[in-house]
Write a protein that holds these residues in place. Structure first.
Motif, mmCIF file in Angstrom:
data_model
loop_
_atom_site.group_PDB
_atom_site.id
_atom_site.type_symbol
_atom_site.label_atom_id
_atom_site.label_comp_id
_atom_site.label_asym_id
_atom_site.label_seq_id
_atom_site.Cartn_x
_atom_site.Cartn_y
_atom_site.Cartn_z
ATOM 1 N N MET A 1 0.774 -1.069 -0.008
ATOM 2 C CA MET A 1 -0.039 0.175 0.331
ATOM 3 C C MET A 1 0.919 1.311 0.166
ATOM 4 O O MET A 1 1.967 1.260 0.194
ATOM 5 N N SER A 2 0.194 2.240 -0.391
ATOM 6 C CA SER A 2 1.083 3.674 -0.491
ATOM 7 C C SER A 2 1.126 4.164 1.084
ATOM 8 O O SER A 2 0.369 3.756 2.093
ATOM 9 N N SER A 3 2.335 4.809 1.127
ATOM 10 C CA SER A 3 2.518 5.483 2.649
ATOM 11 C C SER A 3 1.603 6.580 3.050
ATOM 12 O O SER A 3 1.614 6.978 4.222
ATOM 13 N N GLU A 4 0.983 7.192 2.109
ATOM 14 C CA GLU A 4 -0.010 8.349 2.366
ATOM 15 C C GLU A 4 -1.369 7.834 2.789
ATOM 16 O O GLU A 4 -1.799 6.734 2.605
ATOM 17 N N PRO A 5 -1.739 8.531 4.008
ATOM 18 C CA PRO A 5 -3.155 7.779 4.469
ATOM 19 C C PRO A 5 -4.284 8.192 3.401
ATOM 20 O O PRO A 5 -4.357 9.055 2.556
ATOM 21 N N PRO A 6 -5.372 7.234 3.520
ATOM 22 C CA PRO A 6 -6.494 7.631 2.482
ATOM 23 C C PRO A 6 -7.393 8.643 2.826
ATOM 24 O O PRO A 6 -8.115 8.996 2.168
ATOM 25 N N THR A 7 -7.202 9.330 4.093
ATOM 26 C CA THR A 7 -7.951 10.420 4.184
ATOM 27 C C THR A 7 -7.406 11.924 3.644
ATOM 28 O O THR A 7 -8.013 12.997 3.844
ATOM 29 N N GLN A 8 -6.361 11.838 2.975
ATOM 30 C CA GLN A 8 -5.551 12.905 2.335
ATOM 31 C C GLN A 8 -6.381 13.629 1.437
ATOM 32 O O GLN A 8 -6.779 12.755 0.360
ATOM 33 N N ARG A 9 -6.947 14.630 1.105
ATOM 34 C CA ARG A 9 -7.584 15.412 0.180
ATOM 35 C C ARG A 9 -6.837 15.480 -1.127
ATOM 36 O O ARG A 9 -5.350 15.571 -1.104
ATOM 37 N N LEU A 10 -7.252 15.330 -2.193
ATOM 38 C CA LEU A 10 -6.693 15.385 -3.684
ATOM 39 C C LEU A 10 -6.825 16.843 -4.080
ATOM 40 O O LEU A 10 -7.684 17.467 -3.669
ATOM 41 N N PRO A 11 -6.060 17.333 -5.067
ATOM 42 C CA PRO A 11 -6.286 18.452 -5.553
ATOM 43 C C PRO A 11 -7.585 18.854 -6.303
ATOM 44 O O PRO A 11 -8.119 19.924 -6.005
ATOM 45 N N TRP B 1 -1.465 -1.875 -9.141
ATOM 46 C CA TRP B 1 -2.215 -2.714 -8.024
ATOM 47 C C TRP B 1 -2.115 -1.617 -6.610
ATOM 48 O O TRP B 1 -3.101 -1.674 -5.838
ATOM 49 N N GLU B 2 -1.007 -0.901 -6.267
ATOM 50 C CA GLU B 2 -0.577 -0.239 -5.067
ATOM 51 C C GLU B 2 -1.764 1.079 -5.340
ATOM 52 O O GLU B 2 -2.358 1.320 -4.318
ATOM 53 N N GLU B 3 -1.798 1.631 -6.569
ATOM 54 C CA GLU B 3 -2.573 2.907 -6.788
ATOM 55 C C GLU B 3 -4.254 2.180 -6.399
ATOM 56 O O GLU B 3 -5.009 2.927 -5.805
ATOM 57 N N PHE B 4 -4.491 1.085 -7.225
ATOM 58 C CA PHE B 4 -5.735 0.568 -6.989
ATOM 59 C C PHE B 4 -6.142 0.580 -5.230
ATOM 60 O O PHE B 4 -7.382 0.744 -4.851
ATOM 61 N N ASN B 5 -5.501 -0.194 -4.594
ATOM 62 C CA ASN B 5 -5.486 -0.188 -3.122
ATOM 63 C C ASN B 5 -5.631 1.282 -2.372
ATOM 64 O O ASN B 5 -6.629 1.260 -1.701
ATOM 65 N N THR B 6 -4.812 2.203 -2.848
ATOM 66 C CA THR B 6 -4.793 3.389 -2.278
ATOM 67 C C THR B 6 -6.276 3.936 -2.727
ATOM 68 O O THR B 6 -6.980 4.782 -1.760
ATOM 69 N N ASN B 7 -6.593 4.092 -3.941
ATOM 70 C CA ASN B 7 -7.703 4.499 -4.430
ATOM 71 C C ASN B 7 -9.183 4.219 -3.811
ATOM 72 O O ASN B 7 -10.124 4.874 -3.622
ATOM 73 N N PHE B 8 -9.062 2.816 -3.897
ATOM 74 C CA PHE B 8 -10.180 2.215 -3.350
ATOM 75 C C PHE B 8 -10.316 2.191 -2.167
ATOM 76 O O PHE B 8 -11.514 2.431 -1.333
ATOM 77 N N GLY B 9 -9.333 2.464 -0.982
ATOM 78 C CA GLY B 9 -9.456 2.730 0.294
ATOM 79 C C GLY B 9 -10.136 4.225 0.594
ATOM 80 O O GLY B 9 -10.855 4.493 1.314
#
Length: 158
Positions: free
Chosen positions: A1-11, A137-145
C-alpha cells in the motif's frame, strides 16, 4: 500500500459538500473592458477556484483513459471475437459448439470488460506528478481505500 493516508484530500477533491446556490444573472458592466498592455513576464501561478479546482487534472485524466482502454478494451474485444470464432468453428464443421457455451464465454468477457472499466479508473495514480506502476495494484488499493472512506463518511453524515 502507499505511505499516504487514505484521508488526504486530492487536488480535485471538494473540501466539503456545499449546497448549490442559485446562479445570479450577469450584470452589465458600466465601463467597457480595456485591454492591458502585454508583458513578457509569465503569469503567476494562482490557486484554482470554482469548478476548475474540482475537475480531474489533464495528466490524471489521460492516465485513466489509457488504463481503461487496456483493461476494458481487451476483454471487450475478446467478447466480440468469441462470436466470430464460434461462427467459424460451427460453419467449418470442426465440432459442435453449444449456444450456451458461446453465450457464457462472451458474457464472461464482457463482464471482465466492465470490471476493467472500474479497475482502469481506480488503478491510475491520482497524483499529477506520479505516473504509478504498470499494473497499478498499489494505486488501486490506495484509491479504493479512499473511495471506501468517502462512502463511510457519507453514510455517517446521513
Amino acid at each position: 500500500m502507499s505511505s499516504e493516508p487514505p484521508t488526504q484530500r486530492l487536488p480535485f477533491e471538494p473540501a466539503s459538500n456545499r449546497k448549490k446556490t442559485a446562479k445570479k444573472p450577469p450584470e452589465a458592466e458600466a465601463n467597457p473592458v480595456t485591454e492591458e498592455p502585454k508583458s513578457d513576464k509569465k503569469p503567476k501561478a494562482t490557486k484554482k477556484t470554482g469548478p476548475q479546482a474540482q475537475s480531474i487534472p489533464e495528466a490524471v485524466s489521460k492516465r485513466m483513459i489509457s488504463r481503461i482502454a487496456v483493461f476494458c478494451g481487451a476483454p471487450t474485444l475478446l467478447g466480440i471475437s468469441t462470436f466470430f470464432v464460434s461462427y467459424l468453428i460451427v460453419s467449418k464443421g470442426w465440432f459442435d459448439l453449444p449456444n450456451t457455451a458461446v453465450l457464457l464465454v462472451s458474457m464472461g468477457c464482457f463482464g471482465l470488460g466492465v470490471l476493467g472499466l472500474s479497475y482502469g479508473v481506480l488503478s491510475a495514480s491520482w497524483d499529477e506528478e506520479n505516473s504509478g506502476s504498470t499494473l497499478g495494484w498499489e494505486e488501486f488499493n490506495t484509491n479504493f481505500g479512499r473511495m471506501r472512506q468517502a462512502w463511510r463518511d457519507a453514510k455517517s453524515k446521513n
